[in-house]
Scaffold this motif. Structure first.
Motif, mmCIF file in Angstrom:
data_model
loop_
_atom_site.group_PDB
_atom_site.id
_atom_site.type_symbol
_atom_site.label_atom_id
_atom_site.label_comp_id
_atom_site.label_asym_id
_atom_site.label_seq_id
_atom_site.Cartn_x
_atom_site.Cartn_y
_atom_site.Cartn_z
ATOM 1 N N PHE A 11 27.045 37.413 28.507
ATOM 2 C CA PHE A 11 27.360 36.007 28.749
ATOM 3 C C PHE A 11 28.752 35.679 28.228
ATOM 4 O O PHE A 11 29.576 35.099 28.932
ATOM 5 C CB PHE A 11 26.321 35.119 28.064
ATOM 6 N N THR A 47 37.683 41.559 31.626
ATOM 7 C CA THR A 47 37.345 40.534 32.615
ATOM 8 C C THR A 47 38.461 39.512 32.778
ATOM 9 O O THR A 47 38.876 39.185 33.883
ATOM 10 C CB THR A 47 36.039 39.817 32.210
ATOM 11 N N PRO A 65 33.089 30.285 40.025
ATOM 12 C CA PRO A 65 31.643 30.081 39.994
ATOM 13 C C PRO A 65 31.048 30.056 41.409
ATOM 14 O O PRO A 65 30.437 29.082 41.838
ATOM 15 C CB PRO A 65 31.502 28.729 39.300
ATOM 16 N N ILE A 117 33.710 34.344 34.598
ATOM 17 C CA ILE A 117 33.322 34.111 35.992
ATOM 18 C C ILE A 117 33.086 32.623 36.215
ATOM 19 O O ILE A 117 33.558 32.036 37.183
ATOM 20 C CB ILE A 117 32.051 34.922 36.351
ATOM 21 N N LEU A 118 32.369 32.017 35.303
ATOM 22 C CA LEU A 118 32.075 30.588 35.453
ATOM 23 C C LEU A 118 33.364 29.777 35.431
ATOM 24 O O LEU A 118 33.493 28.747 36.102
ATOM 25 C CB LEU A 118 31.147 30.112 34.330
ATOM 26 N N PHE A 151 30.209 36.444 31.891
ATOM 27 C CA PHE A 151 29.753 35.226 32.561
ATOM 28 C C PHE A 151 30.714 34.060 32.343
ATOM 29 O O PHE A 151 31.014 33.313 33.266
ATOM 30 C CB PHE A 151 28.347 34.837 32.076
ATOM 31 N N PHE A 172 27.780 34.609 40.835
ATOM 32 C CA PHE A 172 26.424 34.546 40.276
ATOM 33 C C PHE A 172 25.650 35.826 40.550
ATOM 34 O O PHE A 172 24.875 36.289 39.722
ATOM 35 C CB PHE A 172 25.669 33.336 40.838
ATOM 36 N N MET A 226 26.585 38.349 38.027
ATOM 37 C CA MET A 226 25.918 38.074 36.742
ATOM 38 C C MET A 226 24.482 38.548 36.781
ATOM 39 O O MET A 226 23.991 39.205 35.850
ATOM 40 C CB MET A 226 25.934 36.575 36.464
#
Lengths: 237, 255
Positions: free
Chosen positions: B103, B29, B115, B110-111, B107, B120, B123
């Motif tokens: 997460f 990622t 974001p 990504i966050l 996640f 989202f 996710m």
């Protein structure tokens, strides 16, 4: 405390493990469940525990049908034939886990834990233990919650002499409290002093269920093992 | 039930496979976000990755975990616990630890980088897909007593949903290209949990125009709020139905 078994039948595909078995055990009795290999002893024990679901028949523990029930297992301590535990847990973790899973927090009886000296090796992982030590853990777990019914599947297999004496003493102690104790074993000589009844199974049925004295008198043998054997031969022939 | 759930989650989070999976996915990622020149492009790549990898890991991990905890399950069944709550705790425990792994590995990047709504969505789909395939893994582990067969069946399930299903659809599209079967085909495609997630992603990525008529159809059929609700319903059903069957099987199993 009593266990009532009414017309239990269990079939695994084509094999019949129990064929229309009916009997009842009550508190104060210490019963040896005997029989040749594969005669359905373990299956019977597992049906009482709800691990195996019978094809037909009813089992009542303390008058209540155990089908779809689970709370009755609070009254039962079970020591399996071959104890299987998560490989990565330590002895301490296994004992802790089971303590936590039993909801009503009764007094914990850790007598066996200390007399087997499990506290000295409590940080060992389960997959590093020998068969005998695993048996000790199983025994400890079975007695821990002070259950009124004890089901011990081959408790003597794999235990050393000292451990066996410890276990026997503990069983006698619990029996004096009026508990119902069900033991499967092939070694009658070792258990003779603690038994009150013998339940003989053969080919998925119960052959006889009598008290120790009755068997001895009827066969006029002094030793329980010989008495049971001659009775078994008599009935079979 | 609560105790059991905590116990199982702890046990799984200590599991090496899940840790390795999280680290691997984490590396991928981050590198996707670093290598791609725009974050949106990176999300596209990540979306495709999630659609393939998350189902595979979820179904394999859950199947193997159930087989490896046979002994533990045996121990639990002899205790005063409901069979249903044992199975439920296992399911919830694996899901919780899987979400935790996702997460950390997907996640968080990504966050950090993007974001956005699309982020989202990815996710959400990752969580749904992992739940769907954990549920399928439960089903195959209860259907087969033999470990090798169970894992094999899980692999076939994944292959079917990830590759074979698409191949079949493509085959039918070509075979019956003279007939107006695009519409029914999009409906059939929506029955596959991976495809349905892909459709949802495509309609949100605004590049369905590149896919010509089919893309326009997707947009028309699933682009609306109504269509999205249908997609979510399909995914929920995919989580619920295999799990429910495995639960019934487990309640009546001889252990």
């Amino acid at each position: 405390m009593n266990i009532e078994i009414q017309n239990i039948t269990k079939r695994f595909n084509k094999v019949t493990a129990l064929e229309n078995v009916s009997t009842s055990f009550s508190s104060g009795q210490c019963i040896a469940l005997l029989g040749p290999n594969g005669c359905g002893k373990t299956t019977m024990i597992k049906t009482i525990l709800g691990m195996v679901i019978p094809s037909a028949g009813v089992i009542k523990v303390n008058g209540k049908n155990i089908h779809n029930d689970y709370i009755y297992r609070n009254d039962i301590g079970y020591m399996p034939q071959i104890g299987k535990y998560p490989a990565n847990m330590t002895i301490k973790e296994v004992v802790e886990t089971i303590r936590k899973l039993r909801k009503p927090e009764k007094d914990i009886d850790l007598e066996l834990y200390f007399s087997f000296k499990l506290d000295e090796i409590e940080n060992k992982k389960m997959n590093t233990l020998s068969g005998g030590t695993i048996q000790k853990v199983s025994a400890c777990v079975a007695f821990m919650h002070n259950p009124s019914i004890l089901i011990l599947d081959e408790p003597t297999a794999g235990l050393d002499m000292i451990a066996m004496e410890v276990l026997k003493e503990k069983i006698l102690k619990e029996q004096a409290k009026g508990k119902l104790i069900l033991i499967t074993s092939h070694q009658l000589n070792e258990l003779e002093e603690i038994l009150t009844h013998v339940c003989m199974m053969d080919e998925a049925r119960i052959l006889f269920f009598r008290s120790k004295e009755e068997i001895k008198i009827s066969t006029q043998c002094d030793k329980l093992a010989t008495a049971v054997y001659s009775l078994f031969k008599n009935i079979k022939s | 039930m609560k105790e059991l759930l905590i116990l199982i989650s702890k046990d799984i989070l200590k599991n090496r496979t899940i840790i390795a999976f999280a680290i691997l996915l984490f590396c991928i990622t981050w590198s996707v976000f670093i290598l791609e020149d725009s974050n949106e492009k990176a999300l596209h790549t990540l979306g495709n990755l999630v659609l393939m990898v998350v189902p595979l890991i979820s179904i394999l991990f859950s199947t193997i975990y159930i087989y490896n905890s046979t002994e533990f399950i045996e121990l639990l069944v002899s205790q005063p616990l409901k069979r249903k709550s044992i199975w439920m705790s296992l399911f919830a425990g694996i899901n919780v630890s899987m979400i935790f792994a996702l997460f950390v590995s997907i996640f968080l990047p990504i966050l950090f980088y993007s974001p956005t709504y699309l982020g989202f969505l990815i996710m959400l789909l990752a969580i749904f897909l992992s739940a769907v395939f954990i549920s399928l893994g439960f089903l195959s582990s209860i259907l087969f007593k033999d470990k090798a067969r169970g894992i094999g069946f899980s692999m076939i399930l994944w292959l079917f949903f990830a590759l074979i299903f698409d191949g079949l659809i493509l085959f039918f599209l070509f075979q019956f290209s003279d007939y107006p079967i695009e519409k029914p085909m999009t409906v059939i495609a929506a029955l596959n949990p991976i495809d349905v997630s892909r459709i949802l992603l495509l309609t949100e990525m605004d590049n369905e125009a590149l896919m010509g008529y089919t893309g326009a159809l997707f947009q028309k059929q699933f682009g609306s709020i109504y269509g999205k609700m249908i997609i979510v319903c399909i995914l929920v059903l995919w989580v619920f139905i295999p799990y429910y069957f495995s639960l019934i099987k487990f309640s009546n199993k001889d252990i």
